[in-house]
Scaffold this motif. Structure first.
Motif, PDB file in Angstrom:
ATOM      1  N   LYS A  53      -6.165  -3.946  59.680  1.00 48.21           N
ATOM      2  CA  LYS A  53      -8.502  -4.408  60.152  1.00 48.21           C
ATOM      3  C   LYS A  53      -8.388  -4.307  59.097  1.00 48.21           C
ATOM      4  O   LYS A  53      -9.302  -5.249  58.461  1.00 48.21           O
ATOM      5  N   SER A  54      -8.350  -3.678  58.016  1.00 45.06           N
ATOM      6  CA  SER A  54      -8.889  -3.568  56.916  1.00 45.06           C
ATOM      7  C   SER A  54      -8.194  -3.994  55.617  1.00 45.06           C
ATOM      8  O   SER A  54      -9.418  -4.236  55.003  1.00 45.06           O
ATOM      9  N   LEU A  55      -7.250  -4.447  55.492  1.00 47.25           N
ATOM     10  CA  LEU A  55      -6.718  -5.605  55.174  1.00 47.25           C
ATOM     11  C   LEU A  55      -7.199  -6.478  55.146  1.00 47.25           C
ATOM     12  O   LEU A  55      -7.091  -8.059  54.257  1.00 47.25           O
ATOM     13  N   ASN A  56      -7.221  -7.422  56.632  1.00 44.19           N
ATOM     14  CA  ASN A  56      -8.233  -8.253  56.558  1.00 44.19           C
ATOM     15  C   ASN A  56      -7.588  -9.612  56.754  1.00 44.19           C
ATOM     16  O   ASN A  56      -7.928 -10.179  56.929  1.00 44.19           O
ATOM     17  N   ASN A  57      -6.308  -9.341  57.035  1.00 47.04           N
ATOM     18  CA  ASN A  57      -5.171 -10.108  57.253  1.00 47.04           C
ATOM     19  C   ASN A  57      -4.540 -10.263  59.013  1.00 47.04           C
ATOM     20  O   ASN A  57      -3.564  -9.912  58.916  1.00 47.04           O
ATOM     21  N   PHE A  58      -5.423  -9.251  59.876  1.00 45.83           N
ATOM     22  CA  PHE A  58      -4.892  -9.048  60.975  1.00 45.83           C
ATOM     23  C   PHE A  58      -4.865 -10.023  62.356  1.00 45.83           C
ATOM     24  O   PHE A  58      -6.001 -10.956  61.941  1.00 45.83           O
ATOM     25  N   ILE A  59      -4.331 -10.671  62.409  1.00 42.75           N
ATOM     26  CA  ILE A  59      -4.403 -12.047  62.579  1.00 42.75           C
ATOM     27  C   ILE A  59      -3.372 -12.246  64.696  1.00 42.75           C
ATOM     28  O   ILE A  59      -2.841 -11.732  65.133  1.00 42.75           O
ATOM     29  N   PRO A  60      -4.974 -12.425  65.126  1.00 45.31           N
ATOM     30  CA  PRO A  60      -4.683 -11.739  66.962  1.00 45.31           C
ATOM     31  C   PRO A  60      -3.681 -12.935  67.577  1.00 45.31           C
ATOM     32  O   PRO A  60      -3.436 -14.741  66.913  1.00 45.31           O
ATOM     33  N   LEU A  61      -2.938 -12.319  68.226  1.00 44.32           N
ATOM     34  CA  LEU A  61      -1.697 -13.995  68.665  1.00 44.32           C
ATOM     35  C   LEU A  61      -2.260 -15.149  69.511  1.00 44.32           C
ATOM     36  O   LEU A  61      -1.947 -16.512  68.899  1.00 44.32           O
ATOM     37  N   LYS A  62      -3.323 -14.959  70.119  1.00 39.11           N
ATOM     38  CA  LYS A  62      -4.443 -16.196  70.598  1.00 39.11           C
ATOM     39  C   LYS A  62      -4.188 -17.271  69.439  1.00 39.11           C
ATOM     40  O   LYS A  62      -4.330 -18.138  69.890  1.00 39.11           O
ATOM     41  N   GLU A  63      -4.955 -16.629  68.828  1.00 41.41           N
ATOM     42  CA  GLU A  63      -5.546 -17.837  67.829  1.00 41.41           C
ATOM     43  C   GLU A  63      -3.989 -18.102  67.108  1.00 41.41           C
ATOM     44  O   GLU A  63      -4.580 -19.396  66.644  1.00 41.41           O
ATOM     45  N   LEU A  64      -2.961 -17.525  67.275  1.00 40.48           N
ATOM     46  CA  LEU A  64      -2.119 -17.945  65.960  1.00 40.48           C
ATOM     47  C   LEU A  64      -1.106 -18.545  66.768  1.00 40.48           C
ATOM     48  O   LEU A  64      -1.505 -20.137  66.990  1.00 40.48           O
ATOM     49  N   LEU A  65      -1.434 -18.667  68.173  1.00 37.69           N
ATOM     50  CA  LEU A  65      -0.383 -19.868  69.100  1.00 37.69           C
ATOM     51  C   LEU A  65      -1.340 -20.629  69.943  1.00 37.69           C
ATOM     52  O   LEU A  65      -0.989 -22.311  69.842  1.00 37.69           O
ATOM     53  N   ASP A  66      -2.661 -20.758  69.753  1.00 29.70           N
ATOM     54  CA  ASP A  66      -3.540 -22.287  69.345  1.00 29.70           C
ATOM     55  C   ASP A  66      -3.528 -23.273  67.715  1.00 29.70           C
ATOM     56  O   ASP A  66      -3.640 -24.544  68.026  1.00 29.70           O
ATOM     57  N   ARG A  67      -2.727 -22.327  67.158  1.00 29.04           N
ATOM     58  CA  ARG A  67      -2.801 -22.920  66.111  1.00 29.04           C
ATOM     59  C   ARG A  67      -0.869 -23.885  66.279  1.00 29.04           C
ATOM     60  O   ARG A  67      -1.214 -24.579  64.636  1.00 29.04           O
ATOM     61  N   HIS A  68      -0.383 -23.556  66.446  1.00 24.47           N
ATOM     62  CA  HIS A  68       1.821 -23.574  66.200  1.00 24.47           C
ATOM     63  C   HIS A  68       1.822 -23.859  67.465  1.00 24.47           C
ATOM     64  O   HIS A  68       1.459 -23.068  68.302  1.00 24.47           O
ATOM     65  N   SER A  69       2.818 -24.131  67.285  1.00 27.34           N
ATOM     66  CA  SER A  69       4.067 -24.960  68.903  1.00 27.34           C
ATOM     67  C   SER A  69       4.240 -23.376  69.125  1.00 27.34           C
ATOM     68  O   SER A  69       4.482 -22.630  68.135  1.00 27.34           O
ATOM     69  N   THR A  70       3.627 -22.656  69.957  1.00 31.63           N
ATOM     70  CA  THR A  70       4.724 -21.409  70.188  1.00 31.63           C
ATOM     71  C   THR A  70       6.037 -21.293  70.328  1.00 31.63           C
ATOM     72  O   THR A  70       7.022 -20.285  70.107  1.00 31.63           O
ATOM     73  N   ALA A  71       7.039 -22.767  70.430  1.00 28.12           N
ATOM     74  CA  ALA A  71       8.876 -22.552  70.318  1.00 28.12           C
ATOM     75  C   ALA A  71       8.786 -22.336  68.585  1.00 28.12           C
ATOM     76  O   ALA A  71       9.877 -21.413  68.461  1.00 28.12           O
ATOM     77  N   ALA A  72       7.914 -22.429  68.131  1.00 30.28           N
ATOM     78  CA  ALA A  72       7.659 -22.628  66.509  1.00 30.28           C
ATOM     79  C   ALA A  72       7.497 -20.953  65.712  1.00 30.28           C
ATOM     80  O   ALA A  72       8.476 -20.339  65.355  1.00 30.28           O
ATOM     81  N   VAL A  73       6.567 -20.369  66.294  1.00 30.78           N
ATOM     82  CA  VAL A  73       6.768 -18.782  66.430  1.00 30.78           C
ATOM     83  C   VAL A  73       7.575 -17.791  67.076  1.00 30.78           C
ATOM     84  O   VAL A  73       8.089 -17.392  66.391  1.00 30.78           O
ATOM     85  N   ARG A  74       8.527 -18.523  67.828  1.00 33.81           N
ATOM     86  CA  ARG A  74       9.896 -18.230  68.680  1.00 33.81           C
ATOM     87  C   ARG A  74      10.946 -18.104  67.292  1.00 33.81           C
ATOM     88  O   ARG A  74      10.790 -17.081  66.750  1.00 33.81           O
ATOM     89  N   TYR A  75      10.638 -19.502  66.861  1.00 34.02           N
ATOM     90  CA  TYR A  75      11.897 -19.804  65.688  1.00 34.02           C
ATOM     91  C   TYR A  75      12.087 -18.988  64.955  1.00 34.02           C
ATOM     92  O   TYR A  75      13.079 -18.253  63.986  1.00 34.02           O
ATOM     93  N   LEU A  76      10.522 -19.324  64.374  1.00 35.02           N
ATOM     94  CA  LEU A  76      10.493 -18.398  63.027  1.00 35.02           C
ATOM     95  C   LEU A  76      10.611 -16.524  63.489  1.00 35.02           C
ATOM     96  O   LEU A  76      11.562 -16.002  62.571  1.00 35.02           O
ATOM     97  N   PHE A  77      10.445 -15.514  64.774  1.00 33.32           N
ATOM     98  CA  PHE A  77      10.957 -14.647  64.711  1.00 33.32           C
ATOM     99  C   PHE A  77      12.308 -14.467  64.618  1.00 33.32           C
ATOM    100  O   PHE A  77      12.993 -13.462  64.064  1.00 33.32           O
ATOM    101  N   LEU A  78      13.130 -15.354  65.125  1.00 30.44           N
ATOM    102  CA  LEU A  78      14.182 -15.266  65.395  1.00 30.44           C
ATOM    103  C   LEU A  78      15.272 -15.190  64.263  1.00 30.44           C
ATOM    104  O   LEU A  78      16.605 -14.975  64.133  1.00 30.44           O
ATOM    105  N   GLN A  79      14.302 -15.957  63.088  1.00 27.37           N
ATOM    106  CA  GLN A  79      15.013 -16.535  62.166  1.00 27.37           C
ATOM    107  C   GLN A  79      15.602 -15.025  61.203  1.00 27.37           C
ATOM    108  O   GLN A  79      16.519 -15.086  60.430  1.00 27.37           O
TER     109      GLN A  79
END
Ligand SMILES: [Zn+2]
Length: 476
Positions: free
Chosen positions: A270-296
């Motif tokens: 939070k102090s670096l101001n780069n804290f990404i709430p999960l909900k916000e990310l899932l609203d912007r991107h396909s959830t399958a793409a988020v999963r794909y990214l982590f699995l890479q």
């Protein structure tokens, strides 16, 4: 082939040998719902979701326990700051986590124990530790006596002497040794509390997990997991408590830790101001793409999250779905992809990056050599990785996940569509179909009125040559 995992306890790759043949018990430290779930949570829980799917695909009966730390200093502080009760804080952020978990396709845990509902199991262990002289009561609580445990420090690879020099004594804590940690915190005025033989109070964080893991999986378990930043002190303390109580070693055969998440090359905070709430990310991107990214990335390595990386992951996934769609149009064939190779990647310390690369190569190869029957094999691989079978399914997950209709919006749309449709999605599709009929008959007044009704319900409609696409508005 047997599954090998990196064991943090022995610092080596080890073959998983279930304590009871055919069964695997997994305990994973879950959410402390004191603030918005974030991207780091997604990474950790996706790792264990894929582990669980892989073990099940091997025919093992998995019991997956993921707890909720539903009382803690941060929850109490947050409740005070927001002027609400502690359980309202828990409901809010746990609800947010559960909605995100559903969208990410995380399978629901078999048991989701909550600390405040496990007080008897917690109190039993604390009393046992006092009886074994591994714990003592003081003015403000009950503490674990670290020096009573000769193995203390083994999991995190630290010596008690070295730890002692680095520790800062909290002035408000009444304990004998700076390294001792709270098992029970006596309640201060106005704090939520539960009864015990040491007076009203609440459990410490570490003892909760000892009690819940033991209650649902036994004195010794196959796999204990969590994020890498929990190794010390949380998991070290958990081991000390459980093993001092049961007298059995090791508490967990394999300790498995998911690596940390970086955002734009920095630790997320939070102090670096780069804290990404999960909900916000899932609203912007396909959830399958988020999963794909982590699995890479292998689960143990730090993952660096950037917008470019998620866009690249979405592109990679789209390509995979396109090839699969083409493959589905081909006639059946005799040749099948060597699926054992896919399993071998996952058996190798859950090498999801290797498994994904294999999948990409195989789907291209199968299409090139016209192996129509390969689809079923490749769909099984997607299922184990928790990825939807088609782009349309991935898209539908997104639509379903982004929100649900409010009662008011549902009533308004039902009035238009009739009450023969039961799900929100079917209701929205029905109104869009009516609007398409109006557009085709050039009845633009009706078409606009239906679009306005959808907008009021929080649905955006985009007309494309292929038909109308809809999404829930992000800001709902
Ligand atoms: Zn825990």
């Amino acid at each position: 082939m047997a599954l090998r995992l990196y064991n943090s306890r022995t610092r080596s790759l080890e073959e998983l040998t279930p304590l009871v043949p055919g069964k695997v018990g997994i305990y994973v430290c879950g959410m402390t719902p004191s603030s918005n779930p974030h991207l780091g949570h997604a990474r950790t829980f996706l790792t264990f979701d894929v582990l669980r799917r892989h073990l099940q695909s091997k025919g093992l009966a998995v019991t997956y326990v993921q707890n909720v730390t539903d009382i803690d200093d941060k929850i109490i502080d947050r409740a005070r700051a927001d002027g609400v009760s502690w359980d309202m804080v828990v409901d809010r952020f746990l609800g947010e986590y559960e909605a995100c978990a559903k969208r990410l396709g995380l399978r629901t845990p078999d048991v989701e124990p909550r600390a405040t509902r496990e007080i008897p199991a917690i109190v039993e262990i604390i009393a046992g530790l006092i009886a074994r002289r591994a714990a003592y009561e003081s003015g403000d609580g009950v503490y674990f006596a670290v020096e009573s445990d000769p193995r203390y420090g083994e999991l995190s690879g630290q010596k008690i002497e070295d730890l002692r020099t680095g520790v800062r004594m909290e002035v408000r804590e009444d304990k004998r040794n700076p390294l001792d940690f709270a098992l029970w915190k006596k309640a201060k005025p106005g704090e939520p509390s539960w009864p015990s033989q040491w007076g009203e109070g609440r459990p410490g964080w570490h003892i909760e997990c000892s009690a819940m893991a033991r209650r649902y999986l036994g004195d010794q378990i196959d796999i204990h997991g969590g994020a890498a930043d929990l190794i010390f002190p949380h998991h070290e303390n958990e081991v000390a408590q459980t093993e001092s109580f049961t007298g059995k070693h090791p508490m967990a055969e394999i300790w498995m830790h998911a690596g940390l998440l970086m955002v734009d090359g920095q630790k997320m905070s939070k102090s670096l101001n780069n804290f990404i709430p999960l909900k916000e990310l899932l609203d912007r991107h396909s959830t399958a793409a988020v999963r794909y990214l982590f699995l890479q990335t292998g689960y143990r390595k730090p993952t660096n999250f950037t917008e470019e990386a998620i866009d690249a992951a979405a592109k990679g996934l789209r390509g995979l779905y396109q090839e699969l769609d083409d493959l589905r149009k081909l006639p059946a064939s005799d040749r099948l992809p060597p699926a054992a190779e896919f399993d071998a990647f996952l058996d190798d310390d859950l090498n999801t990056g290797g498994a994904l690369a294999w999948l990409q190569t195989q789907v291209r190869e199968a299409r090139r050599s016209r192996q129509g029957s390969a689809v079923a094999v490749l769909e099984r691989c997607l299922e184990i990785l928790g990825l939807p079978p088609t782009a349309a399914a991935a898209d539908l997950e997104r639509k379903l996940g982004a929100g649900q209709l409010s009662d008011e919006a549902r009533a308004a749309l039902t009035k238009i569509a009739g009450d023969s449709v039961s799900t929100d999605t079917a209701l929205i599709e029905r109104v869009i179909a009516l609007r398409n009929v109006a557009r085709v008959s050039r009845d633009f007044a009706t078409s606009d009125a239906l679009r306005n009704a959808l907008t009021r319900a929080g649905i955006s409609v985009k007309d494309t040559p292929a038909g109308s696409e809809w999404t829930f508005d992000v800001e709902r």
